[in-house]
Design a protein around this motif. Structure first.
Motif, PDB file in Angstrom:
ATOM      1  N   SER A   1      34.868  50.161 -58.824  1.00 10.23           N
ATOM      2  CA  SER A   1      35.286  49.232 -57.670  1.00 10.23           C
ATOM      3  C   SER A   1      34.274  49.366 -56.703  1.00 10.23           C
ATOM      4  CB  SER A   1      36.692  49.311 -57.146  1.00 10.23           C
ATOM      5  OG  SER A   1      37.643  49.400 -58.131  1.00 10.23           O
ATOM      6  N   VAL A   2      34.001  48.416 -55.800  1.00  9.73           N
ATOM      7  CA  VAL A   2      32.671  48.459 -54.988  1.00  9.73           C
ATOM      8  C   VAL A   2      33.043  48.122 -53.664  1.00  9.73           C
ATOM      9  CG1 VAL A   2      31.058  48.198 -56.828  1.00  9.73           C
ATOM     10  CG2 VAL A   2      31.811  46.153 -55.705  1.00  9.73           C
TER      11      VAL A   2
ATOM     12  N   SER B   1      49.223  50.204 -59.480  1.00 12.01           N
ATOM     13  CA  SER B   1      48.345  51.430 -59.495  1.00 12.01           C
ATOM     14  C   SER B   1      46.900  51.130 -59.415  1.00 12.01           C
ATOM     15  CB  SER B   1      48.456  51.983 -61.110  1.00 12.01           C
ATOM     16  OG  SER B   1      48.018  51.206 -61.912  1.00 12.01           O
ATOM     17  N   GLN B   2      46.647  49.920 -59.291  1.00  9.26           N
ATOM     18  CA  GLN B   2      45.071  49.340 -59.038  1.00  9.26           C
ATOM     19  C   GLN B   2      44.830  49.689 -57.387  1.00  9.26           C
ATOM     20  OE1 GLN B   2      43.130  48.272 -61.441  1.00  9.26           O
ATOM     21  NE2 GLN B   2      45.100  48.833 -62.532  1.00  9.26           N
ATOM     22  N   PRO B   3      43.561  50.151 -57.482  1.00  9.45           N
ATOM     23  CA  PRO B   3      43.107  50.424 -56.003  1.00  9.45           C
ATOM     24  C   PRO B   3      43.208  49.117 -54.990  1.00  9.45           C
ATOM     25  CG  PRO B   3      41.117  49.954 -57.568  1.00  9.45           C
ATOM     26  CD  PRO B   3      42.480  50.308 -58.293  1.00  9.45           C
ATOM     27  N   LEU B   4      43.781  49.484 -53.840  1.00 10.00           N
ATOM     28  CA  LEU B   4      43.945  48.390 -52.770  1.00 10.00           C
ATOM     29  C   LEU B   4      42.831  48.280 -52.005  1.00 10.00           C
ATOM     30  CD1 LEU B   4      47.375  49.505 -51.619  1.00 10.00           C
ATOM     31  CD2 LEU B   4      46.997  47.806 -53.459  1.00 10.00           C
ATOM     32  N   LYS B   5      42.460  46.851 -51.796  1.00 12.21           N
ATOM     33  CA  LYS B   5      41.421  46.798 -51.022  1.00 12.21           C
ATOM     34  C   LYS B   5      41.275  47.536 -49.690  1.00 12.21           C
ATOM     35  CE  LYS B   5      39.469  43.874 -53.835  1.00 12.21           C
ATOM     36  NZ  LYS B   5      38.217  44.242 -54.592  1.00 12.21           N
ATOM     37  N   TYR B   6      42.445  47.635 -48.991  1.00  9.27           N
ATOM     38  CA  TYR B   6      42.121  48.349 -47.757  1.00  9.27           C
ATOM     39  C   TYR B   6      42.010  49.777 -47.725  1.00  9.27           C
ATOM     40  CZ  TYR B   6      46.898  50.093 -48.295  1.00  9.27           C
ATOM     41  OH  TYR B   6      48.034  50.908 -48.804  1.00  9.27           O
ATOM     42  N   ALA B   7      42.472  50.224 -48.997  1.00 11.07           N
ATOM     43  CA  ALA B   7      42.251  51.830 -49.234  1.00 11.07           C
ATOM     44  C   ALA B   7      40.597  52.072 -49.566  1.00 11.07           C
ATOM     45  CB  ALA B   7      42.891  52.372 -50.485  1.00 11.07           C
ATOM     46  N   ILE B   8      39.931  51.049 -50.143  1.00 13.39           N
ATOM     47  CA  ILE B   8      38.722  51.259 -50.604  1.00 13.39           C
ATOM     48  C   ILE B   8      37.912  51.042 -49.180  1.00 13.39           C
ATOM     49  CG2 ILE B   8      36.670  50.112 -51.603  1.00 13.39           C
ATOM     50  CD1 ILE B   8      38.628  48.876 -53.595  1.00 13.39           C
TER      51      ILE B   8
END
Length: 452
Positions: free
Chosen positions: A120-121, A40-47
């Motif tokens: 997240s940044v 459920s954590q944000p994925l890097k590619y999504a950011i």
């Protein structure tokens, strides 16, 4: 004792299986939890995709539709901080979020929280893209470890699994031995009950209540056994006494009736009446003899005189006795002894086996008043010999054949008197068996099965 060992072995295996199952469930639960919540954590590619979807046209920033969808699915708010620390674009920005940041502020919240909002940044061409989640929605904690520790993680996990398995097996073994120690006295007590042995099991511990019940049961069974033995002894003595007391006056009645029957000076009618008296007295004498023998056989009071006997000669002797005594006209008696049955020798009490065969022949005569053909035969079976008495009469009642193998002897009594019961008890003390059957064509057969 083998049964107890089997129970304990199964208990140990079951305990081990349960323990291993719990280990497997824990591992599966932990793995599932890690995949579920880490997923459920944000994925890097999504950011990165969200950052790429944010563009500027004439100084106005716009987030395209695809990036907006991803952002709304995974985050609560977003903002873009310029290189001089000013917020130049935002979406759903909470009111308690500052709009200007120093380098120290950015370094502080970039990996943790901003005003208790998990963030997240991601780098953007015009600055730093910050994506935030609601307060108290994500726990973020930094874990630092050396390369050496990480390299040993697989070995540690394997060792942990092996330790769990060994612990489960040791626990299972301990519980099995404990259970064996507790159940062994109970097992010995239960196996002693059918042998009528007195019990004195310890009544303490986990199995104390069951031990107490077994001790009480042993006392009750012992008392019942004594009562039954006393009753059976009294009944046997009573039957023997009555038989003895009746025999003398009955012999006198038979003697006088025989004299009157042979007295030519009496009218024929009176001579016939004397004959009937003699015959019925003889029948009473036979019934008393049957009752006495049945009682002795039931309580193993009949002495056994074992001898090696030729079964072929035995059935021929019984047939000769019946023929010499005057077999009535409507009846015929034959003997069938194949060549291979002449050789075997039977270890038995000859008088009792003759009595069994005589009872079966009498039964055929009694229940077929219009006559029948009776046959005596002896054959070899796979594990012994079979003496058979058969006839072509009306056969046995179905209920007799259905229930003859049980402990209840009442179906054998019926209108057959004590004859069949005596036959069964004679076979029982010889360690043999008896089979009643109706023949397909007509009549019935009774087989006496002997093991040799």
């Amino acid at each position: 004792m083998k049964s107890l060992r089997k129970i304990i072995t199964r208990s140990i295996l079951l305990t081990a299986a349960i323990a291993l199952l719990l280990v497997a469930i824990n591992m599966a639960f932990t793995t599932n939890w890690m995949f579920k919540y880490s997923g459920s954590q944000p994925l890097k590619y999504a950011i990165a995709d969200i950052s790429d979807g944010l563009s500027s046209v004439d100084g106005t920033y716009t987030l395209n539709a695809a990036a907006t969808t991803m952002m709304e699915e995974q985050y609560a708010w977003a903002m873009l901080i310029s290189r001089d620390g000013q917020v130049i674009w935002d979406k759903n920005l909470p009111g308690d979020i500052p709009r200007h940041y120093t380098l120290t502020d950015v370094a502080s919240f970039s990996r943790w929280y901003l005003n208790d909002y998990p963030v997240s940044v991601w780098e953007h061409p015009d600055g730093l893209l910050v994506l935030g989640d609601p307060k108290n929605s994500i726990w973020k904690y930094n874990i630092t470890s050396t390369e050496d520790t990480i390299a040993h993680v697989p070995g540690l996990m394997t060792g942990f699994l092996i330790l769990n398995v060994l612990s489960a097996l040791v626990l299972a073994l301990f519980l099995g031995l404990w259970l064996y120690h507790k159940l062994k006295p109970l097992y010995n007590g239960i196996t002693a009950l059918p042998k009528k042995e007195p019990l004195s099991l310890p009544t303490g511990g986990v199995t104390g209540e069951v031990s107490r019940i077994l001790n009480e049961t042993s006392v009750i069974l012992s008392q019942q056994e004594q009562q039954l033995a006393h009753r059976d002894q009294a009944r046997t003595e009573w039957i023997a006494g009555v038989s003895h007391d009746i025999r003398t006056p009955l012999s006198m009645v038979m003697g006088y009736a025989s004299e009157l029957e042979s007295n030519s000076s009496l009218p024929a009618t009176e001579q016939n009446q004397a004959r009937i008296i003699r015959q019925q007295s003889q029948r009473i004498k036979s019934l008393i003899s049957d009752l006495n023998l049945a009682s002795k056989l039931e309580y193993h009071a009949q002495p056994m005189e074992l001898a090696r006997v030729s079964p072929a000669a035995l059935i021929r002797g019984v047939a000769v006795d019946f023929i010499n005594d005057g077999l009535p006209e409507p009846y015929s008696l034959s003997v069938d002894v194949p060549e291979e049955a002449n050789g075997p020798i039977l270890l038995c009490d000859q008088a009792l086996i003759r009595r069994a065969l005589t009872n079966l022949i009498d039964n055929s005569i009694r229940h077929n008043p219009r006559g029948c053909a009776i046959k005596l035969s002896v054959t070899k079976s796979t594990d012994g010999l079979v003496l058979k008495v058969s006839d072509n009469g009306k056969g046995y009642p179905p209920e007799l054949i259905k229930n003859s193998g049980g402990l209840d002897e009442s179906p054998l009594l019926g209108n057959h008197g004590l004859g069949l019961i005596i036959v069964r008890r004679i076979m029982k003390i010889h360690g043999g068996n008896i089979v009643f059957e109706n023949l397909p064509q007509q009549g019935c057969a009774t087989s006496l099965l002997f093991s040799t």
